[in-house]
Each structure stands twice: as C-alpha cells, then as structure tokens.
Write an enzyme that holds these catalytic residues in place. Structure first.
Site, PDB file in Angstrom:
ATOM      1  N   ASP A 128      37.801   3.256  26.840  1.00 13.75           N
ATOM      2  CA  ASP A 128      36.829   4.130  26.164  1.00 13.75           C
ATOM      3  C   ASP A 128      35.399   3.869  26.645  1.00 13.75           C
ATOM      4  OD1 ASP A 128      38.949   5.108  24.725  1.00 13.75           O
ATOM      5  OD2 ASP A 128      38.623   3.797  23.004  1.00 13.75           O
ATOM      6  N   MET A 170      41.964  10.340  25.568  1.00 17.40           N
ATOM      7  CA  MET A 170      41.694   9.293  24.582  1.00 17.40           C
ATOM      8  C   MET A 170      40.198   9.199  24.298  1.00 17.40           C
ATOM      9  SD  MET A 170      44.364   6.206  25.036  1.00 17.40           S
ATOM     10  CE  MET A 170      45.972   6.325  24.272  1.00 17.40           C
ATOM     11  N   GLY A 171      39.877   8.468  23.279  1.00 18.92           N
ATOM     12  CA  GLY A 171      38.483   8.344  22.834  1.00 18.92           C
ATOM     13  C   GLY A 171      38.474   8.485  21.331  1.00 18.92           C
ATOM     14  N   GLU A 223      40.352  12.750  21.658  1.00 23.74           N
ATOM     15  CA  GLU A 223      41.279  12.706  20.514  1.00 23.74           C
ATOM     16  C   GLU A 223      40.571  12.440  19.197  1.00 23.74           C
ATOM     17  OE1 GLU A 223      44.046   9.438  20.930  1.00 23.74           O
ATOM     18  OE2 GLU A 223      42.442   7.988  20.785  1.00 23.74           O
ATOM     19  N   GLN A 279      46.740   7.380  30.399  1.00 26.04           N
ATOM     20  CA  GLN A 279      45.378   6.946  30.732  1.00 26.04           C
ATOM     21  C   GLN A 279      45.233   5.429  30.714  1.00 26.04           C
ATOM     22  OE1 GLN A 279      42.728  10.111  28.429  1.00 26.04           O
ATOM     23  NE2 GLN A 279      44.701   9.731  27.488  1.00 26.04           N
TER      24      GLN A 279
HETATM   25  O1  F6P Z   1      40.923   1.751  22.151  1.00 21.08           O
HETATM   26  C1  F6P Z   1      41.416   2.415  23.257  1.00 21.08           C
HETATM   27  C2  F6P Z   1      42.219   3.618  22.905  1.00 21.08           C
HETATM   28  O2  F6P Z   1      42.426   4.173  24.135  1.00 21.08           O
HETATM   29  C3  F6P Z   1      41.600   4.631  21.960  1.00 21.08           C
HETATM   30  O3  F6P Z   1      40.800   5.605  22.549  1.00 21.08           O
HETATM   31  C4  F6P Z   1      42.816   5.236  21.350  1.00 21.08           C
HETATM   32  O4  F6P Z   1      42.569   5.821  20.122  1.00 21.08           O
HETATM   33  C5  F6P Z   1      43.726   4.071  21.226  1.00 21.08           C
HETATM   34  O5  F6P Z   1      43.465   3.261  22.330  1.00 21.08           O
HETATM   35  C6  F6P Z   1      45.136   4.452  21.106  1.00 21.08           C
HETATM   36  O6  F6P Z   1      45.898   3.291  21.009  1.00 21.08           O
HETATM   37  P1  F6P Z   1      47.344   3.270  20.389  1.00 21.08           P
HETATM   38  O7  F6P Z   1      48.137   4.245  21.170  1.00 21.08           O
HETATM   39  O8  F6P Z   1      47.781   1.881  20.532  1.00 21.08           O
HETATM   40  O9  F6P Z   1      47.155   3.664  18.965  1.00 21.08           O
END
Ligand code: F6P
Length: 345
Positions: A128, A170-171, A223, A279
């Site tokens: 991120d 993601m984000g 997201e 990603q």
């Molecule tokens: O913190 C990094 C990240 O890529 C966030 O942007 C995202 O919400 C999260 O990881 C998702 O992680 P997981 O799939 O483990 O919930």
C-alpha cells in the site's frame, strides 16, 4: 551478536530479499541470525524459529512471499500475557536485536516493544506504500507492476468489446497503489479513499468519453474507497443506499458493485476484475530487490549500533533514520498526486 528477524502483516514481494540482506550483512560480521516463524506469533511460541545461514538464504532473492511465514492477525499486545511471552522468548533465545519487517500494524507493535526496552528495529514493507516518514515501502513497486500489467491486458479486451472495465485494486486505507498503477496503466478514472467522486461525475465522464470516440474506459477503484461517503449515489435511490451500506461493511466487492451500478446507469456493458492477492504474490521487481537490500543491510547496521526504537527508511533515494512509532502512522495520497492522475480524466 544474535539477531532475530520476523515478517508480519500481509506478505509482499521483497520480504525474502530483505531477510537475505539482513542475514548476509549479519553473517559477514560474524553475527548469528534466527528467523522467527509467522510474525509476532512466533515470538509467543518457544522454538518456533529457524537458524538462518548462507544455505537458507542462498536462493531466496527472487522469491515472492516470505520463507518465515507471516501472520496478519496475531497481535501480542491484544493477547493476555502476550507481552510477557514475547519478552520471555526474546530472553530465552538470547536475542540481542529483533528486526521486524512489516507495515503499520507490525510497526505499531514493534514501537511498543521498543518502548518497553526490547531491542527492536524494523524495515518498512507494504504494497500500500502508506507508511509515514518513508518515501518507499517494500513490495509497492512489484504490486504497481501487477496493476499496470492487468490494465494493459484489460485495455485490449475492453477496446475490442467497447466495454467499461472496473478494476479493483488493494488499498484498504489509502489509494497509492490505485493512483500509481492507474497513472502508469492509463486509467480513465481512479477512485480512492482520499478523494470523493460523485456517480453523476463518473457517469458523465464515461458518456463524454464514449461520445468523443473512446472505444473503452478503464476505471480503477481502491478496495477501501468508501462509496457511501464518496457519494457514488444519486439522491432518492433507496435500493442503492442499502447496497452502499453493504460496500462499507464488506469493503471487498467494491469493484463488482461499482461495475453493476455503472452498467445500470450508463447502459454501457461493464465488467469488474478484482486483482486481489495477485498484487501481493510473485517475484519482486529489481526496484524492490535493491531497496530490500539497502534497508536490510541498514537495519543490520542499526542493530549493531544499538539504534533501537528507530529504523531505516527511504528519503530522497537515500537511507535515513526515523522513529518506528512515527513510521507506523498512515500517509495518505496528497492532492497533487491525485491531480496529476486527474489530468487524464
Ligand atoms: O495491508 C496490505 C493489504 O494489501 C491491504 O491493502 C488489504 O486490505 C489487505 O492487505 C488485504 O489483506 P488480507 O487479504 O489478508 O485481508
């Protein structure tokens, strides 16, 4: 000295390169290195460790993920007796330093342990790229490359069918990945948590593009974009109020739902693609390998010099020093970055 390394939070390309860098620098000085399995959880379990020598790190530079494993859910500060367990493991293993590689959650925990007197330094990592006090976090460049490749691929299929493509990236809290991936991949609209976009503006923009002869449009959405507060809603649309509440609750699924809202409103065929964990997976780019090496070697130097509670960061392409607690704070996308992206939509 004896140095423990752990990787915590979401994995990211470049973690193994950082483990290799700390280990390589340490072994070259005659230090001993212990890899802690599964993040902070590993320090709460005696013996959940592995000794790292040249053989263990010999071929991990290009490997995605982390050979040590990472837990994004274990927070010893939230577990009864967790703090004492970590302190006891550190004592039991005879660790003179801990290098914690992670994002905001990991660094928050690391800073608390450092305040309590544990010998902790850290390395900034998150796809991120939203940590404060550092220009760069490991994994970001590799993740941007995934987004750009996806946009390039989706562009050609979108153009063939004259579709709108919604790409969810993601984000969770910030839009760095969406903005950078969107700029490099030629997005026609980027929606991130930091800057509101109205549904009317989005729809008008897509119509204008179509009327102007554009054969497709690429909409990148982070997201964590809060579609409720982003006003992606026309007044009086009760059904959407309910849906948008759902967006906020679930976070994931924002791309799919935005695509259906866009299709329904514009009548242009619209498809959603969720890039999700692609990603975070796969090989680190050269940029990530180089920075992993630079911050990894620097983190070992910090440990040797007893500079605990602080960590190496990247500033203006150089290694600098910052307090771990300060780096753990969120760094949001500033207006000028978003304005740069907006030149193209
Ligand atoms: O913190 C990094 C990240 O890529 C966030 O942007 C995202 O919400 C999260 O990881 C998702 O992680 P997981 O799939 O483990 O919930």
């Amino acid at each position: 000295m004896k140095i423990g390394i752990l990787t915590a939070g979401g994995d990211a390309p470049g973690l193994n390169a950082a483990i290799r860098a700390v280990t390589g620098a340490a072994l070259a000085c005659g230090d001993e290195v212990i890899g802690v399995h599964d993040g902070w959880g590993g320090l709460m379990r005696d013996g959940h460790v592995v000794e790292l020598g040249r053989a263990e790190v010999a071929s991990i530079l290009p490997l995605g993920g982390t050979i040590l494993g990472a837990s994004s859910t274990c927070d010893p500060l939230m577990v009864e007796g967790g703090i004492d367990q970590v302190a006891a493991t550190v004592r039991g293993l005879g660790l003179d330093a801990i290098v914690a590689i992670g994002g905001d959650g990991t660094l928050r925990i690391a800073s608390v342990f450092a305040e309590m007197g544990l010998p902790v330094t850290a390395i900034p990592k998150t796809i991120d790229n939203d940590l404060s006090g550092t220009d760069y976090c490991l994994g970001f460049d590799s993740a941007v490359a995934v987004v750009v490749e996806a946009l390039d691929r989706l562009h050609t299929t979108a153009a063939s069918h004259h579709h709108v493509m919604v790409i969810e990236v993601m984000g969770r809290d910030t839009g760095w990945l969406a903005v950078n991936g969107g700029i490099a991949g030629g997005a026609d609209m980027i929606i991130i948590p930091e800057f509101p976009v109205s549904l009317d503006d989005l729809v008008n923009h897509l119509h204008r593009r179509r009327d102007g002869g554009a054969d497709c449009s690429l909409v990148v959405v982070a997201e964590g974009a809060d579609l409720g507060s982003l006003k992606l809603l026309r007044s009086g649309d009760a059904e959407d109020v309910e849906r948008i509440e759902h967006f906020r609750m679930g976070m994931r699924g924002v791309g799919e739902r935005l695509a259906s809202l866009v299709e329904r409103t514009t009548k242009i065929p619209t498809r959603a693609t969720v890039l999700g964990r692609t990603q975070r997976g796969g090989m680190p780019t050269a940029h990530d390998r180089i920075w992993a090496t630079r911050v990894g070697v620097a983190a070992h130097r910090f440990a040797r010099e007893g500079r605990f509670g602080c960590m190496p960061v990247v500033r203006e392409s150089r290694i600098a020093e910052a307090q771990i607690a300060d780096v753990a704070m969120k760094n949001v996308v500033p207006r000028e970055w978003y304005e740069l992206a907006r030149v193209f939509f």
